[in-house]
Design a protein around this motif. Structure first.
Motif, PDB file in Angstrom:
ATOM      1  N   LEU A  20       0.797  -1.229  -0.004  1.00  0.00           N
ATOM      2  CA  LEU A  20      -0.210   0.168   0.088  1.00  0.00           C
ATOM      3  C   LEU A  20       0.446   1.146   0.059  1.00  0.00           C
ATOM      4  CD1 LEU A  20      -2.799  -1.118   2.735  1.00  0.00           C
ATOM      5  CD2 LEU A  20      -3.147  -0.894   0.145  1.00  0.00           C
TER       6      LEU A  20
ATOM      7  N   CYS B 213      -3.563   4.584   4.686  1.00  0.00           N
ATOM      8  CA  CYS B 213      -2.983   4.628   2.890  1.00  0.00           C
ATOM      9  C   CYS B 213      -4.483   5.670   2.694  1.00  0.00           C
ATOM     10  CB  CYS B 213      -3.186   3.591   2.567  1.00  0.00           C
ATOM     11  SG  CYS B 213      -2.781   3.352   0.856  1.00  0.00           S
ATOM     12  N   TRP B 214      -5.643   5.242   2.859  1.00  0.00           N
ATOM     13  CA  TRP B 214      -6.593   6.964   2.673  1.00  0.00           C
ATOM     14  C   TRP B 214      -5.864   7.959   3.155  1.00  0.00           C
ATOM     15  CZ3 TRP B 214      -9.903   8.404  -0.097  1.00  0.00           C
ATOM     16  CH2 TRP B 214     -10.760   9.607  -0.109  1.00  0.00           C
TER      17      TRP B 214
ATOM     18  N   LEU C  20      -9.252   2.454  -2.623  1.00  0.00           N
ATOM     19  CA  LEU C  20      -9.224   2.610  -1.028  1.00  0.00           C
ATOM     20  C   LEU C  20     -10.841   2.838  -0.831  1.00  0.00           C
ATOM     21  CD1 LEU C  20      -6.019   4.644  -0.900  1.00  0.00           C
ATOM     22  CD2 LEU C  20      -6.386   2.300  -0.214  1.00  0.00           C
TER      23      LEU C  20
ATOM     24  N   LEU D  23      -5.074   0.113   5.605  1.00  0.00           N
ATOM     25  CA  LEU D  23      -6.462   0.223   4.581  1.00  0.00           C
ATOM     26  C   LEU D  23      -6.675   2.594   4.945  1.00  0.00           C
ATOM     27  CD1 LEU D  23      -8.435  -1.755   3.483  1.00  0.00           C
ATOM     28  CD2 LEU D  23      -6.580  -1.224   2.313  1.00  0.00           C
TER      29      LEU D  23
ATOM     30  N   ALA E 139      -4.616  -2.685  -2.985  1.00  0.00           N
ATOM     31  CA  ALA E 139      -6.083  -1.969  -2.334  1.00  0.00           C
ATOM     32  C   ALA E 139      -7.039  -3.104  -2.630  1.00  0.00           C
ATOM     33  CB  ALA E 139      -6.315  -0.746  -2.401  1.00  0.00           C
TER      34      ALA E 139
END
Length: 667
Positions: A122, A154-155, A167, A151, A134
């Motif tokens: 990611l 990363c978003w 994502l 996640l 993702a």
């Protein structure tokens, strides 16, 4: 990268093509410098380890760490990294769907061991790899608590617009796997906040992420969904890993959020739009609805007709082709279709079908005489966009195949206009040298029956041709006693004892001859345990004259093949009038209709049952249930599915009318 590779007992492991002893070499080739060889090896690995899914082979968990290492390696060719992540994604998703007996025992441990490496992807410098990662994490079966923190992180850091969309979708999938807890609650709060994000496609992604757990959400947000899928920014989805589609694909993907026929969404799509791809996509979505749901017709017809004067030939063609599919139900718009008979603009396809040909087909389905001159022109011309044969397409929910039929299938709709068409058909019959063309023409004439009597002279000429006489005999039989001049020729053919002698004898009977030769000739191809379907239909035509075959027919009403059972039962009824044996056979073949299932054998079963009159009354409940269904009763896609639905419903109405009383009152 290859640590532990040679320690694996690959020869004892299995993939979709047998022993996995070739996997190490394929993996090493994936790390090579030659683009062509690397791509071949990567796709070969995907095929060997996944193929069409359905199980997780024993080689998959052994290969998994090496697949992920290669995908993470900046030294590996970029295209290879993406193919290998596609393989990891498919395996991870399949592992969460197959039953335990199809899941290799080593998979779960292997997946848990490499999950952290997938999470690290990611943060890969390449946005395409981040999207792929993702997608893997959204589709796998790992608990949400294991993947949601990464996640979300990363978003918060992501700046690539397409990766942001992937994502959002992955967050929705992972949150649905998370037991009730603070992480899931936080992600759901995040996603609900994104429903009002300033970016149009983020709002669309958030709706998709939340809709599986909230089926009412798409209906509540239909205006915002339409705004998103019709906005130029919808093209961003082409670059995502999850969707990888432009406007047309996003239309279909989003329409799938709605339960049942989403006519309001389709109507919104059909509103005028400056982008031709959007207008084509709107018709694609509308056609899928029309192919599956009867109720969509009245709702969408006016909007379809507005597209008949679209600047794009493809749009005009599709709109006219849909009017053809709706046929009699669209007859009120025949004038609008007729305007297009002079529109020679063509599609950008191999056959180059024209808008005029689609309009011609529409008018033929409406039984409108204005198609006849145009049809004659096509038949006598040098080119045609109509199919050369009878193509078939599967019935797929939400999908329609916008294709034209064969000319013989167009003509088959026009029995009421046979007289002006017969001269050109007769000329084609005399000139035909292709056996397939000849057979189709003769099949058409047989279906038209006495209306095709002017074709008798050329058919008599074909009776002298060893290659063509059988097709001519079928046509003469269909024409019936209007073709009685063929009696001597047919009787002579039947007395030779050669191939198709039974056909000649039966045709002799149909044109007014004696039944004896047919009864005798059919015995040469009928045994106690087997009678070919064409012969069963001939026996039904002979009726009581074929009484000597009753024993075999009774036995065949219990045959394993549905078509044999139905045709044997019909012949038995035609010969004896026996409804005690035959009606249950017909009804048994129709049981699926009540649940919306349709098989081609059901149409003759329903028609034969209708012939028995009041004896068919036990089928009234299932018939009424089938008639009330909104789903089209079909087994084919394209225009053929519409015709199947019309035909079976017409046969049901014949049955109900024959049963009388309250059944008939429901029609």
């Amino acid at each position: 990268m290859w640590e532990g590779l040679d320690a694996v007992g690959w020869a004892a492991l299995k993939h979709n093509y047998g022993s996995a002893e070739n996997v190490p070499a394929l993996l090493r080739r994936c790390a090579g410098p030659d683009q062509g060889d690397v791509d071949d090896a990567a796709f070969e690995l995907l095929n060997h380890l996944f193929h069409q899914g359905g199980w997780i082979c024993s080689a998959a968990p052994a290969a998994l760490p090496f697949l992920v290492r290669l995908a993470a390696s900046p030294d590996a060719l970029f295209s290879c990294r993406r193919v290998l992540l596609e393989l990891v994604s498919r395996l991870a998703a399949e592992a969460g769907q197959v039953t335990e007996r199809f899941l290799d025992p080593g998979w779960q441990r292997a997946w848990e061991h490499i999950l952290s490496d997938v999470l690290d992807l990611l943060a890969d410098p390449a946005p395409e790899i981040r999207r792929d990662a993702a997608h893997v994490l959204g589709g796998c079966d790992s608990a949400g608590e294991l993947v949601l923190p990464a996640l979300v992180q990363c978003w918060r850091a992501e700046t690539d617009p397409a990766t942001c969309l992937d994502l959002v979708l992955a967050l929705g999938q992972a949150a649905r796997r998370e037991p009730v807890g603070p992480q899931a609650a936080g992600v759901l709060k995040l996603l609900h906040g994104l429903l009002d994000a300033p970016q149009t496609q983020i709002r669309l992604a958030a709706t998709h992420a939340l809709a599986p757990a909230d089926p009412n959400l798409p209906v509540q947000r239909i205006d915002l969904l339409l705004e998103a899928v019709r906005d130029p920014s919808v093209e961003l989805w082409r670059h995502t890993r999850t969707v990888e589609a432009g406007a047309n694909g996003v239309h279909r993907w989003t329409a799938a959020l709605f339960a049942g026929p989403s006519t309001a969404f389709a109507l919104g799509l059909l509103k005028d739009h400056p982008d031709v791809d959007q207008r084509i996509g709107a018709l694609t979505q509308a056609s899928g609805l029309l192919a599956q749901w009867r109720s969509a017709g009245p709702a969408l017809l006016p909007a379809l007709c507005e597209r008949l004067d679209d600047p794009s030939p493809e749009v005009r063609f599709r709109a006219a082709e849909l009017l053809a599919c709706l046929g009699p139900a669209a007859a009120g718009h025949a004038d609008e279709a007729a305007v297009l008979l002079g529109d020679t603009a063509s599609r950008a396809t191999r056959k180059g079908e024209t808008v005029a040909e689609a309009a011609l087909w529409a008018l033929a389905r409406m039984n409108d005489a204005r198609c006849v001159p145009a049809l004659i022109e096509v038949m006598t011309g040098t080119r045609s966009g109509f199919a050369s044969g009878s193509a078939g397409y599967p019935a797929t929910a939400g999908r329609h195949y916008a294709v034209l039929p064969g000319l013989h299938e167009v003509l088959g709709q026009l029995l009421d206009h046979a007289e002006p068409l017969m001269p050109v058909i007769g000329a084609q019959l005399e000139a035909a040298t292709d056996g397939h063309v000849l057979n189709r023409l003769c099949q058409l004439l047989a279906g038209w029956g006495p209306a095709a009597k002017s074709a008798v002279p050329p058919l008599l000429g074909l009776m002298e041709d060893e290659r063509a006489w059988a097709a001519a005999a079928r046509a003469l039989a269909g024409i019936g006693e209007e073709a009685n001049r063929a009696q001597d020729l047919l009787l002579a053919r039947s007395s030779t004892g050669g191939a198709h002698a039974e056909l000649a004898a039966w045709a002799y009977w149909k044109v007014g001859g004696e039944p004896g030769p047919a009864v005798e000739a059919l015995g040469a191809v009928a045994t106690e345990t087997s009678i070919p379907l064409p012969v069963l239909r001939m026996l039904a035509d002979l009726g009581p004259h074929a009484a000597c075959y009753v024993k075999q027919l009774r036995q065949l009403t219990a045959d394993n093949a549905p078509w044999t059972r139905i045709e044997a039962a019909h012949a038995l009824w035609a010969i004896t009038g026996d409804t005690d044996t035959t009606v249950p056979v017909f009804i048994a073949a129709l049981q699926g209709l009540a649940k919306g299932s349709y098989l081609p054998v059901m149409l003759p079963a329903m028609r034969y049952l209708a012939q028995t009159g009041h004896a068919g009354h036990p089928a009234v409940p299932l018939s009424l249930s089938a008639l009330s269904r909104d789903e089209r009763l079909r087994s084919s896609g394209g225009w053929r599915g519409f015709v199947q639905d019309e035909s079976i419903r017409s046969a049901i109405k014949e049955l109900l009318a024959g049963c009388g009383g309250s059944a008939a009152a429901t029609i």
